[in-house]
Design an enzyme around this catalytic site. Structure first.
Site, PDB file in Angstrom:
ATOM      1  N   LYS A   1      -1.047  -9.474   3.017  1.00  0.00           N
ATOM      2  CA  LYS A   1      -0.293  -8.940   4.161  1.00  0.00           C
ATOM      3  C   LYS A   1      -1.181  -7.970   4.917  1.00  0.00           C
ATOM      4  O   LYS A   1      -1.886  -7.163   4.304  1.00  0.00           O
ATOM      5  CB  LYS A   1       0.974  -8.217   3.676  1.00  0.00           C
TER       6      LYS A   1
ATOM      7  N   ASP B   1      -0.983  -6.240  -0.307  1.00  0.00           N
ATOM      8  CA  ASP B   1      -1.299  -5.600   0.972  1.00  0.00           C
ATOM      9  C   ASP B   1      -2.799  -5.446   1.158  1.00  0.00           C
ATOM     10  O   ASP B   1      -3.511  -5.096   0.215  1.00  0.00           O
ATOM     11  CB  ASP B   1      -0.691  -4.182   0.985  1.00  0.00           C
TER      12      ASP B   1
ATOM     13  N   GLU C   1      -1.277  -5.441   8.654  1.00  0.00           N
ATOM     14  CA  GLU C   1      -0.512  -4.854   9.756  1.00  0.00           C
ATOM     15  C   GLU C   1      -1.195  -5.183  11.075  1.00  0.00           C
ATOM     16  O   GLU C   1      -2.418  -5.098  11.165  1.00  0.00           O
ATOM     17  CB  GLU C   1      -0.426  -3.332   9.576  1.00  0.00           C
TER      18      GLU C   1
ATOM     19  N   GLU D   1       9.196  -4.097  10.430  1.00  0.00           N
ATOM     20  CA  GLU D   1       9.659  -2.823   9.858  1.00  0.00           C
ATOM     21  C   GLU D   1      10.221  -1.899  10.929  1.00  0.00           C
ATOM     22  O   GLU D   1       9.590  -1.687  11.973  1.00  0.00           O
ATOM     23  CB  GLU D   1       8.468  -2.139   9.147  1.00  0.00           C
TER      24      GLU D   1
ATOM     25  N   ASP E   1       0.838  -1.202   0.000  1.00  0.00           N
ATOM     26  CA  ASP E   1       0.000   0.000   0.000  1.00  0.00           C
ATOM     27  C   ASP E   1       0.875   1.254   0.000  1.00  0.00           C
ATOM     28  O   ASP E   1       0.376   2.376  -0.063  1.00  0.00           O
ATOM     29  CB  ASP E   1      -1.019  -0.011   1.144  1.00  0.00           C
ATOM     30  N   SER E   2       2.208   1.055  -0.015  1.00  0.00           N
ATOM     31  CA  SER E   2       3.117   2.172  -0.298  1.00  0.00           C
ATOM     32  C   SER E   2       2.796   2.783  -1.657  1.00  0.00           C
ATOM     33  O   SER E   2       3.223   3.895  -1.954  1.00  0.00           O
ATOM     34  CB  SER E   2       4.581   1.703  -0.267  1.00  0.00           C
TER      35      SER E   2
HETATM   36  O1  KIV Z   1       3.524  -1.042   1.622  1.00  0.00           O
HETATM   37  C1  KIV Z   1       4.681  -1.445   1.516  1.00  0.00           C
HETATM   38  O2  KIV Z   1       5.372  -1.246   0.509  1.00  0.00           O
HETATM   39  C2  KIV Z   1       5.244  -2.171   2.637  1.00  0.00           C
HETATM   40  C3  KIV Z   1       6.725  -2.346   2.628  1.00  0.00           C
HETATM   41  C4  KIV Z   1       7.351  -1.075   3.020  1.00  0.00           C
HETATM   42  C5  KIV Z   1       7.155  -3.469   3.443  1.00  0.00           C
HETATM   43  O3  KIV Z   1       4.559  -2.551   3.525  1.00  0.00           O
END
Ligand code: KIV
Length: 276
Positions: free
Chosen positions: A124, A95, A126, A193, A56-57
């Site tokens: 993924k 994500d 959090e 992280e 989600d970056s």
């Molecule tokens: O969203 C993302 O790119 C991430 C990485 C920084 C691990 O969670």
């Protein structure tokens, strides 16, 4: 019947969850990067990256937001679908965006969408012990899960910035316990992280699943970075753990190969990329 998943006509079969576990057990560092489109995904794949994350970056590096909070499930599905088309070898993780897994049923429905519509092989999310029932429910439905601990960028407004986590011993102990509990709930990978080296190593030693670090030092099973940071596209102040691999490389592919090589021979992360 199983041949396309196991071979796809490649000299090396595609990476799967067992490959990653074997790499951990064999002590072979796992090289991971984010990707957001098919062309870069193909380059990352060609460079030999084992795991690609549609993070989600994308909210920050693609959409120009200051945080990952505005990213939607639709956004991640779109980018996962296009990344999937570029990959032949790497394991694809997507994500789960902010508030897309706040309850068991919502998490299940959104994870199914990321896999069926996006082509993700794992999702993924959090969180620590607060996500145990969500992870258990996903695992019960055979949905592979990567649990993201340490700095959780979706919580940026709650924690007051992107900063190193787990520096105090209670918080560090809690993070190790969280990782163990998440593994117990069915998480297949832990991503950690922005923590001191010692804590990255402690989490890695406490669990049996692969631990992928970003700013978590050299003691983890694998390293992940944001693609645009590795290629030197990102402007402004960089987190300490970032290394731009473009200097000395004559192409983007060469820079990505250099990243994979540096993860494999453990020259990345160097002490200047680490927290104590
Ligand atoms: O969203 C993302 O790119 C991430 C990485 C920084 C691990 O969670």
């Amino acid at each position: 019947m199983y041949s396309q998943l196991e071979q796809r006509g490649m000299a090396e079969p595609p990476v799967n969850i067992s490959t990653l576990l074997k790499m951990k057990n064999d002590g072979m560092p796992i090289a991971c990067l984010t990707a957001y489109d098919a062309s870069f995904a193909a380059l990352v794949d060609q460079a030999g990256v084992d795991l690609v994350l549609v993070g989600d970056s994308l909210g920050m590096v693609i959409q120009g937001h200051d945080t990952t909070v505005p990213v939607t499930v639709e956004d991640v599905i779109y980018h996962t679908r296009v990344v999937a088309r570029g990959l032949q070898h790497a394991f694809l993780v997507a994500d789960m965006p902010f508030m897309s897994y706040s309850g068991e049923q919502q998490a299940l429905e959104n994870a199914v969408r990321l896999m069926q519509e996006g082509g993700a092989m794992m999702v993924k999310l959090e969180g620590g012990v607060g996500q145990i029932s969500v992870v258990e429910n996903l695992a019960r439905h055979d949905i592979p899960v990567c649990a993201h601990v340490g700095l959780k960028p979706q919580s940026v407004h709650k924690i007051g910035g992107f900063r190193v986590q787990g520096r105090n011993s209670d918080k560090a102990r809690q993070m190790v316990e969280d990782a163990v509990a998440l593994e117990g709930a069915g998480a297949d990978i832990v991503l950690i992280e922005c923590v001191p080296n010692e804590l990255g190593r402690a989490v890695t030693e406490a669990v049996n699943v692969p631990v992928i670090g970003i700013g978590a030092g050299p003691g983890v099973d694998g390293q992940i970075l944001v693609l645009y940071d590795v290629l030197g596209f990102t402007q402004g102040r960089m987190p300490r753990f970032v290394r731009n691999f473009m200097p000395g490389s004559d192409s983007a592919l060469a820079a990505l190969e250099s990243f994979v090589g540096a993860v494999r021979d453990r020259s990345y992360p160097a002490p200047e990329h680490c927290f104590s």
